[in-house]
Design a protein around this motif. Structure first.
Motif, PDB file in Angstrom:
ATOM      1  N   ASP A   2       0.825  -1.218   0.000  1.00 11.28           N
ATOM      2  CA  ASP A   2       0.000   0.000   0.000  1.00 11.28           C
ATOM      3  C   ASP A   2       0.857   1.266   0.000  1.00 11.28           C
ATOM      4  O   ASP A   2       0.501   2.267   0.622  1.00 11.28           O
ATOM      5  N   GLY A   3       1.994   1.196  -0.668  1.00 14.40           N
ATOM      6  CA  GLY A   3       2.826   2.389  -0.734  1.00 14.40           C
ATOM      7  C   GLY A   3       4.280   2.055  -0.522  1.00 14.40           C
ATOM      8  O   GLY A   3       4.670   0.884  -0.508  1.00 14.40           O
ATOM      9  N   GLY A   4       5.085   3.098  -0.370  1.00 12.63           N
ATOM     10  CA  GLY A   4       6.524   2.873  -0.272  1.00 12.63           C
ATOM     11  C   GLY A   4       7.188   3.789   0.726  1.00 12.63           C
ATOM     12  O   GLY A   4       6.732   4.909   0.975  1.00 12.63           O
ATOM     13  N   LEU A   5       8.281   3.289   1.310  1.00 12.34           N
ATOM     14  CA  LEU A   5       9.175   4.121   2.121  1.00 12.34           C
ATOM     15  C   LEU A   5      10.452   4.243   1.284  1.00 12.34           C
ATOM     16  O   LEU A   5      11.118   3.254   0.998  1.00 12.34           O
ATOM     17  N   VAL A   6      10.731   5.466   0.873  1.00 10.94           N
ATOM     18  CA  VAL A   6      11.744   5.697  -0.151  1.00 10.94           C
ATOM     19  C   VAL A   6      12.906   6.479   0.434  1.00 10.94           C
ATOM     20  O   VAL A   6      12.694   7.555   1.012  1.00 10.94           O
ATOM     21  N   GLY A   7      14.116   5.973   0.285  1.00 13.07           N
ATOM     22  CA  GLY A   7      15.291   6.685   0.781  1.00 13.07           C
ATOM     23  C   GLY A   7      15.921   7.522  -0.327  1.00 13.07           C
ATOM     24  O   GLY A   7      15.470   8.625  -0.632  1.00 13.07           O
ATOM     25  N   GLY A   8      16.950   6.970  -0.954  1.00 11.31           N
ATOM     26  CA  GLY A   8      17.731   7.710  -1.951  1.00 11.31           C
ATOM     27  C   GLY A   8      16.902   8.444  -2.999  1.00 11.31           C
ATOM     28  O   GLY A   8      17.161   9.612  -3.292  1.00 11.31           O
ATOM     29  N   ALA A   9      15.882   7.771  -3.534  1.00 12.72           N
ATOM     30  CA  ALA A   9      15.105   8.376  -4.620  1.00 12.72           C
ATOM     31  C   ALA A   9      14.131   9.446  -4.119  1.00 12.72           C
ATOM     32  O   ALA A   9      13.432  10.066  -4.925  1.00 12.72           O
ATOM     33  N   SER A  10      14.083   9.688  -2.800  1.00 14.01           N
ATOM     34  CA  SER A  10      13.217  10.769  -2.307  1.00 14.01           C
ATOM     35  C   SER A  10      13.997  12.071  -2.133  1.00 14.01           C
ATOM     36  O   SER A  10      13.446  13.094  -1.718  1.00 14.01           O
ATOM     37  N   LEU A  11      15.273  12.041  -2.477  1.00 10.28           N
ATOM     38  CA  LEU A  11      16.096  13.239  -2.265  1.00 10.28           C
ATOM     39  C   LEU A  11      16.040  14.207  -3.438  1.00 10.28           C
ATOM     40  O   LEU A  11      16.465  15.356  -3.323  1.00 10.28           O
ATOM     41  N   GLU A  12      15.538  13.742  -4.580  1.00  7.82           N
ATOM     42  CA  GLU A  12      15.374  14.605  -5.753  1.00  7.82           C
ATOM     43  C   GLU A  12      13.889  14.720  -6.071  1.00  7.82           C
ATOM     44  O   GLU A  12      13.175  13.709  -6.084  1.00  7.82           O
ATOM     45  N   VAL A  13      13.430  15.938  -6.351  1.00  8.88           N
ATOM     46  CA  VAL A  13      12.008  16.172  -6.620  1.00  8.88           C
ATOM     47  C   VAL A  13      11.530  15.290  -7.773  1.00  8.88           C
ATOM     48  O   VAL A  13      10.488  14.641  -7.690  1.00  8.88           O
ATOM     49  N   GLU A  14      12.313  15.250  -8.851  1.00 12.48           N
ATOM     50  CA  GLU A  14      11.856  14.531 -10.043  1.00 12.48           C
ATOM     51  C   GLU A  14      11.658  13.044  -9.774  1.00 12.48           C
ATOM     52  O   GLU A  14      10.656  12.456 -10.187  1.00 12.48           O
ATOM     53  N   SER A  15      12.604  12.425  -9.075  1.00  4.68           N
ATOM     54  CA  SER A  15      12.458  10.975  -8.870  1.00  4.68           C
ATOM     55  C   SER A  15      11.358  10.678  -7.851  1.00  4.68           C
ATOM     56  O   SER A  15      10.594   9.722  -8.028  1.00  4.68           O
ATOM     57  N   PHE A  16      11.240  11.498  -6.802  1.00  2.00           N
ATOM     58  CA  PHE A  16      10.168  11.238  -5.823  1.00  2.00           C
ATOM     59  C   PHE A  16       8.802  11.470  -6.474  1.00  2.00           C
ATOM     60  O   PHE A  16       7.875  10.671  -6.310  1.00  2.00           O
ATOM     61  N   ALA A  17       8.696  12.540  -7.245  1.00  2.00           N
ATOM     62  CA  ALA A  17       7.427  12.815  -7.944  1.00  2.00           C
ATOM     63  C   ALA A  17       7.098  11.674  -8.900  1.00  2.00           C
ATOM     64  O   ALA A  17       5.941  11.254  -9.023  1.00  2.00           O
ATOM     65  N   GLY A  18       8.106  11.146  -9.567  1.00  2.00           N
ATOM     66  CA  GLY A  18       7.902  10.026 -10.497  1.00  2.00           C
ATOM     67  C   GLY A  18       7.345   8.814  -9.763  1.00  2.00           C
ATOM     68  O   GLY A  18       6.412   8.156 -10.241  1.00  2.00           O
ATOM     69  N   ILE A  19       7.890   8.521  -8.609  1.00  2.00           N
ATOM     70  CA  ILE A  19       7.418   7.379  -7.814  1.00  2.00           C
ATOM     71  C   ILE A  19       5.965   7.601  -7.378  1.00  2.00           C
ATOM     72  O   ILE A  19       5.131   6.693  -7.461  1.00  2.00           O
ATOM     73  N   ILE A  20       5.659   8.812  -6.947  1.00  2.00           N
ATOM     74  CA  ILE A  20       4.294   9.121  -6.509  1.00  2.00           C
ATOM     75  C   ILE A  20       3.319   8.955  -7.675  1.00  2.00           C
ATOM     76  O   ILE A  20       2.256   8.341  -7.544  1.00  2.00           O
ATOM     77  N   GLU A  21       3.711   9.478  -8.827  1.00  2.00           N
ATOM     78  CA  GLU A  21       2.826   9.374  -9.998  1.00  2.00           C
ATOM     79  C   GLU A  21       2.632   7.926 -10.439  1.00  2.00           C
ATOM     80  O   GLU A  21       1.523   7.510 -10.755  1.00  2.00           O
ATOM     81  N   GLN A  22       3.718   7.174 -10.449  1.00  5.28           N
ATOM     82  CA  GLN A  22       3.630   5.756 -10.828  1.00  5.28           C
ATOM     83  C   GLN A  22       2.710   5.006  -9.875  1.00  5.28           C
ATOM     84  O   GLN A  22       1.920   4.159 -10.282  1.00  5.28           O
ATOM     85  N   SER A  23       2.824   5.313  -8.594  1.00  5.74           N
ATOM     86  CA  SER A  23       2.033   4.599  -7.585  1.00  5.74           C
ATOM     87  C   SER A  23       0.561   4.968  -7.704  1.00  5.74           C
ATOM     88  O   SER A  23      -0.316   4.120  -7.592  1.00  5.74           O
ATOM     89  N   ARG A  24       0.330   6.236  -7.932  1.00  5.98           N
ATOM     90  CA  ARG A  24      -1.048   6.705  -8.075  1.00  5.98           C
ATOM     91  C   ARG A  24      -1.702   6.067  -9.297  1.00  5.98           C
ATOM     92  O   ARG A  24      -2.863   5.686  -9.275  1.00  5.98           O
ATOM     93  N   ALA A  25      -0.917   5.904 -10.347  1.00  7.17           N
ATOM     94  CA  ALA A  25      -1.441   5.354 -11.608  1.00  7.17           C
ATOM     95  C   ALA A  25      -1.887   3.905 -11.443  1.00  7.17           C
ATOM     96  O   ALA A  25      -2.765   3.449 -12.170  1.00  7.17           O
ATOM     97  N   THR A  26      -1.306   3.177 -10.494  1.00  4.26           N
ATOM     98  CA  THR A  26      -1.698   1.765 -10.322  1.00  4.26           C
ATOM     99  C   THR A  26      -3.097   1.640  -9.752  1.00  4.26           C
ATOM    100  O   THR A  26      -3.669   0.557  -9.727  1.00  4.26           O
ATOM    101  N   ARG A  27      -3.652   2.745  -9.281  1.00  4.76           N
ATOM    102  CA  ARG A  27      -4.988   2.698  -8.670  1.00  4.76           C
ATOM    103  C   ARG A  27      -6.099   3.039  -9.637  1.00  4.76           C
ATOM    104  O   ARG A  27      -7.264   2.972  -9.281  1.00  4.76           O
ATOM    105  N   THR A  28      -5.735   3.456 -10.829  1.00  5.09           N
ATOM    106  CA  THR A  28      -6.810   3.886 -11.735  1.00  5.09           C
ATOM    107  C   THR A  28      -7.038   2.867 -12.854  1.00  5.09           C
ATOM    108  O   THR A  28      -6.238   1.989 -13.061  1.00  5.09           O
TER     109      THR A  28
END
Ligand code: PGA
Length: 258
Positions: free
Chosen positions: A232-258
């Motif tokens: 039901d989600g993720g705890l993200v270390g390294g990839a949460s330090l850059e806006v682009e990669s964290f935003a990408g993860i959020i968008e990818q995760s959100r997309a799995t629900r639609t």
């Protein structure tokens, strides 16, 4: 990922960002994502940055977590930070029992249990981390390790608390190594953890609790991991330090629900 559980994407910033860097980050993430819906986005800066980050995060619907806590409300405990102090910064979440605390700072299952209780008592939301070491997986001990850690961590928790608590399955061998658990390995462990919650606190509690996967989550593996039934989600270390990669993860995760 279940349709009834709102996913949580939490960025664990570890010992990286200052208050001003963190505040700038959440402002940029907020602009990048727009008003965030259908997912709880959380960032976890160092204690000293909590207040500054929370001030900006609130404007963007982003939650803030501390990376640790102490279980006493007050007293002669030099260097410690109490749940009510974290709450006073505007943070709403607390990471408890991260494997780096367990490995490098002597965190015990008993301490984790007390912290979870204290955090719930302060009406904050714990993110309780569990996970096996590589040698434990190789020795076939993964389930035993998870059982011990989950049962200890939840030993002072009531079923009604489970909607405000998240569990994070983080295999230690996948943290910061670039070696992600396969979606099947991650799903299997998260399903096992949910089963432990059923046994301890019942089916309703298990159906409500969010179980996150952590360990080298990146934009290109997030969708497959997050589409698993018990993740039901993720705890993200390294990839949460850059806006682009964290935003990408959020968008990818959100997309799995639609
Ligand atoms: P990682 O860290 O994403 O850099 O592997 C995860 C964590 O420690 O929570």
């Amino acid at each position: 990922m279940s349709a009834v559980r709102t996913p949580v994407l939490a960025g664990n910033w570890k010992l990286f960002k200052t208050g001003s860097e963190g505040a700038e980050f959440v402002a940029a993430l907020g602009r990048r994502l727009g008003r965030i819906q259908g997912v709880d986005v959380v960032v976890a800066p160092s204690f000293t940055a909590l207040y500054q980050v929370a001030q900006v995060a609130v404007e963007h619907g982003i939650g803030v977590a501390s990376q640790d806590v102490y279980w006493e409300e007050q007293g002669a405990f030099t260097g410690e930070v109490a749940p009510r102090m974290i709450k006073d910064t505007g943070a709403g979440w607390v990471i408890i029992g991260h494997s780096e605390r367990r490995q490098f700072f002597g965190e015990t299952n008993d301490g984790v249990a007390r912290k979870v209780r204290a955090v719930l008592h302060a009406k904050l939301r714990p993110i309780l981390c569990v996970g096996e070491l590589e040698e434990q997986r190789v020795a076939g001990e993964t389930e035993q390790v998870l059982k011990t850690q989950v049962e200890a961590g939840l030993s002072m928790v009531e079923a009604t608390n489970m909607s405000s608590l998240a569990l994070a399955y983080e295999p230690v061998w996948a943290i910061g190594t670039g070696r992600t658990a396969t979606p099947q390995q991650a799903q299997e462990a998260c399903a096992f953890i949910r089963e432990l919650v059923v046994e301890k606190l019942g089916t309703n509690a298990a159906a409500t609790v969010r179980i996150l996967y952590g360990g080298s989550v990146k934009p290109d593996n997030a969708a497959e991991l997050m589409s698993q039934d018990d993740i039901d989600g993720g705890l993200v270390g390294g990839a949460s330090l850059e806006v682009e990669s964290f935003a990408g993860i959020i968008e990818q995760s959100r997309a799995t629900r639609t």
